[in-house]
Design a protein around this motif. Structure first.
Motif, PDB file in Angstrom:
ATOM      1  N   UNK A  76       0.829  -1.209   0.000  1.00 39.27           N
ATOM      2  CA  UNK A  76       0.000   0.000   0.000  1.00 39.27           C
ATOM      3  C   UNK A  76       0.864   1.259   0.000  1.00 39.27           C
ATOM      4  N   UNK A  77       2.145   1.106   0.252  1.00 39.81           N
ATOM      5  CA  UNK A  77       3.039   2.266   0.294  1.00 39.81           C
ATOM      6  C   UNK A  77       3.446   2.688  -1.109  1.00 39.81           C
ATOM      7  N   UNK A  78       3.854   3.942  -1.289  1.00 37.71           N
ATOM      8  CA  UNK A  78       4.299   4.406  -2.609  1.00 37.71           C
ATOM      9  C   UNK A  78       5.629   3.779  -3.011  1.00 37.71           C
ATOM     10  N   UNK A  79       5.782   3.558  -4.306  1.00 45.10           N
ATOM     11  CA  UNK A  79       6.995   2.940  -4.843  1.00 45.10           C
ATOM     12  C   UNK A  79       7.905   3.978  -5.485  1.00 45.10           C
ATOM     13  N   UNK A  80       7.508   4.513  -6.618  1.00 48.25           N
ATOM     14  CA  UNK A  80       8.312   5.519  -7.315  1.00 48.25           C
ATOM     15  C   UNK A  80       7.958   6.902  -6.752  1.00 48.25           C
ATOM     16  N   UNK A  81       8.900   7.501  -6.026  1.00 46.51           N
ATOM     17  CA  UNK A  81       8.658   8.797  -5.380  1.00 46.51           C
ATOM     18  C   UNK A  81       9.043   9.970  -6.258  1.00 46.51           C
ATOM     19  N   UNK A 283      -1.732   3.063   3.498  1.00 45.50           N
ATOM     20  CA  UNK A 283      -0.861   4.230   3.441  1.00 45.50           C
ATOM     21  C   UNK A 283      -1.672   5.447   2.991  1.00 45.50           C
ATOM     22  N   UNK A 284      -1.630   6.492   3.784  1.00 47.35           N
ATOM     23  CA  UNK A 284      -2.483   7.657   3.534  1.00 47.35           C
ATOM     24  C   UNK A 284      -2.166   8.336   2.208  1.00 47.35           C
ATOM     25  N   UNK A 285      -0.873   8.458   1.882  1.00 46.51           N
ATOM     26  CA  UNK A 285      -0.479   9.131   0.650  1.00 46.51           C
ATOM     27  C   UNK A 285      -1.012   8.397  -0.580  1.00 46.51           C
ATOM     28  N   UNK A 286      -0.874   7.070  -0.589  1.00 49.40           N
ATOM     29  CA  UNK A 286      -1.359   6.290  -1.730  1.00 49.40           C
ATOM     30  C   UNK A 286      -2.878   6.258  -1.783  1.00 49.40           C
ATOM     31  N   UNK A 287      -3.521   6.253  -0.631  1.00 49.29           N
ATOM     32  CA  UNK A 287      -4.982   6.237  -0.631  1.00 49.29           C
ATOM     33  C   UNK A 287      -5.523   7.518  -1.257  1.00 49.29           C
ATOM     34  N   UNK A 288      -4.845   8.638  -1.014  1.00 50.80           N
ATOM     35  CA  UNK A 288      -5.257   9.891  -1.658  1.00 50.80           C
ATOM     36  C   UNK A 288      -5.091   9.789  -3.174  1.00 50.80           C
ATOM     37  N   UNK A 289      -4.041   9.090  -3.600  1.00 52.55           N
ATOM     38  CA  UNK A 289      -3.779   8.952  -5.035  1.00 52.55           C
ATOM     39  C   UNK A 289      -4.798   8.060  -5.734  1.00 52.55           C
ATOM     40  N   UNK A 290      -5.119   6.921  -5.122  1.00 49.65           N
ATOM     41  CA  UNK A 290      -5.945   5.932  -5.810  1.00 49.65           C
ATOM     42  C   UNK A 290      -7.431   6.063  -5.506  1.00 49.65           C
ATOM     43  N   UNK A 291      -7.785   6.787  -4.453  1.00 46.33           N
ATOM     44  CA  UNK A 291      -9.185   6.936  -4.093  1.00 46.33           C
ATOM     45  C   UNK A 291      -9.693   5.761  -3.291  1.00 46.33           C
ATOM     46  N   UNK A 292      -9.673   4.580  -3.893  1.00 47.55           N
ATOM     47  CA  UNK A 292     -10.119   3.369  -3.211  1.00 47.55           C
ATOM     48  C   UNK A 292      -9.509   2.168  -3.911  1.00 47.55           C
ATOM     49  N   UNK A 293      -9.062   1.149  -3.167  1.00 46.53           N
ATOM     50  CA  UNK A 293      -8.443  -0.027  -3.793  1.00 46.53           C
ATOM     51  C   UNK A 293      -9.490  -1.037  -4.255  1.00 46.53           C
ATOM     52  N   UNK A 294      -9.035  -2.000  -5.061  1.00 48.09           N
ATOM     53  CA  UNK A 294      -9.939  -3.057  -5.526  1.00 48.09           C
ATOM     54  C   UNK A 294      -9.192  -4.376  -5.626  1.00 48.09           C
TER      55      UNK A 294
END
Length: 326
Positions: A76-81, A283-294
């Protein structure tokens, strides 16, 4: 009524997620390891560590693994920063040595089945997860490392006057539960490197030459900041150390999130509730990016991919062309 139904769905998903591993209490975390627990850069989220430790201790007690170290990954964490920086989210934990290390690792790129199903992932954050064959998605859950397969990929130009050989190792993962088809999916860990624009060069003296005296020759590409086909990919330098650690000494790998985690987070986001208040982690940063996972299950997505591949067969595989100047 809709709110009540949504709350029931969240409660059910939470219960399923908590059943994945019984040990979820923080009190048994060694004191030396606790400073590494958290959601900051280089740290490991508590739920990820607890499940990874529970899996490792379970397999140690069962005599499945004896390796003093175990692995965990937080997908869930960001990869490419950006700016060439990669986010550390793969963890090497050796409790007997009091050693904790966080490194980068790629996630599954997914696919876009034109007009049928769209489940690609960007380089920074993963939105789509799944365990369907040929989905090219990361599937969270429990794994144990198994055999290491080393294969010759070809030659590449290392300098103006010198060529080098690319020998790449692949560590097979064996899964259980949702990840039980890991071997069928050819899921494992390997260095993030390959050869592009491969052609065949005449080199009859090479021990790798085919019966006609040709060897593959291409351009080396390292894609540590890229995505994978669902496998866990590490930078070449980190991969060498990890692969050496598990050679003849299997260990466990726990990848977060599992399907139940993803469903619980998705339902909580849909209901407009706080993840922390619901006892969930992403991860809060990625959740903001993706909106919601699937999560795309093999039962749902597998037949779709199989039909798509049947309707869109790959062209016949042709041998690489002869290198120019041969």
């Amino acid at each position: 009524m809709v709110k009540i139904v949504n709350r029931l769905i969240i409660v059910i998903a939470l219960a399923a997620a908590s059943r994945s591993f019984a040990v979820e209490e923080p009190s048994d975390i060694p004191a030396w390891l606790k400073p590494n627990v958290g959601e900051g850069e280089g740290q490991i989220a508590q739920v990820v560590l607890q499940r990874a430790r529970a899996l490792y201790l379970q397999k140690v007690r069962a005599g499945v693994v004896r390796n003093p170290c175990y692995f965990a990954m937080d997908a869930t964490r960001p990869h490419d920063l950006g700016d060439g920086k990669l986010g550390p989210r793969f963890y090497v934990i050796c409790e007997a040595r009091r050693s904790f290390r966080a490194i980068s690792a790629g996630h599954g790129g997914g696919r876009d089945l034109k007009g049928i199903a769209d489940f690609p992932n960007g380089k920074r954050c993963a939105k789509n997860f799944g365990n369907a064959l040929d989905s090219r998605l990361t599937a969270g859950g429990a794994y144990v490392t198994d055999e290491t397969i080393t294969s010759f990929k070809g030659y590449y130009r290392a300098s103006a006057k010198q060529d080098a050989v690319l020998i790449r190792s692949f560590v097979q993962f064996d899964g259980e539960g949702e990840t039980a088809n890991a071997r069928q999916r050819e899921i494992g860990g390997h260095p993030a490197e390959l050869l592009r624009n491969v052609c065949l060069r005449k080199d009859p003296h090479s021990s790798y030459a085919d019966r006609d005296g040709y060897v593959p020759f291409g351009q080396l590409e390292e894609y540590a900041n890229g995505r994978s086909n669902g496998c866990t990919s590490w930078s070449p330098s980190e991969a060498g150390q990890i692969i050496a650690m598990v050679k003849d000494a299997p260990t466990t790998l726990y990848i977060y999130p599992e399907a139940a985690d993803i469903d619980a987070v998705a339902q909580t986001v849909k209901a407009g509730r706080s993840l922390s208040n619901a006892g969930l982690y992403w991860n809060a940063s990625c959740l903001r990016d993706i909106g919601s996972p699937k999560f795309w299950s093999k039962e749902t997505l597998g037949p779709v991919i199989a039909q798509y591949n049947k309707d869109h067969p790959a062209p016949p595989q042709r041998p690489p062309p002869i290198c120019k100047g041969q």
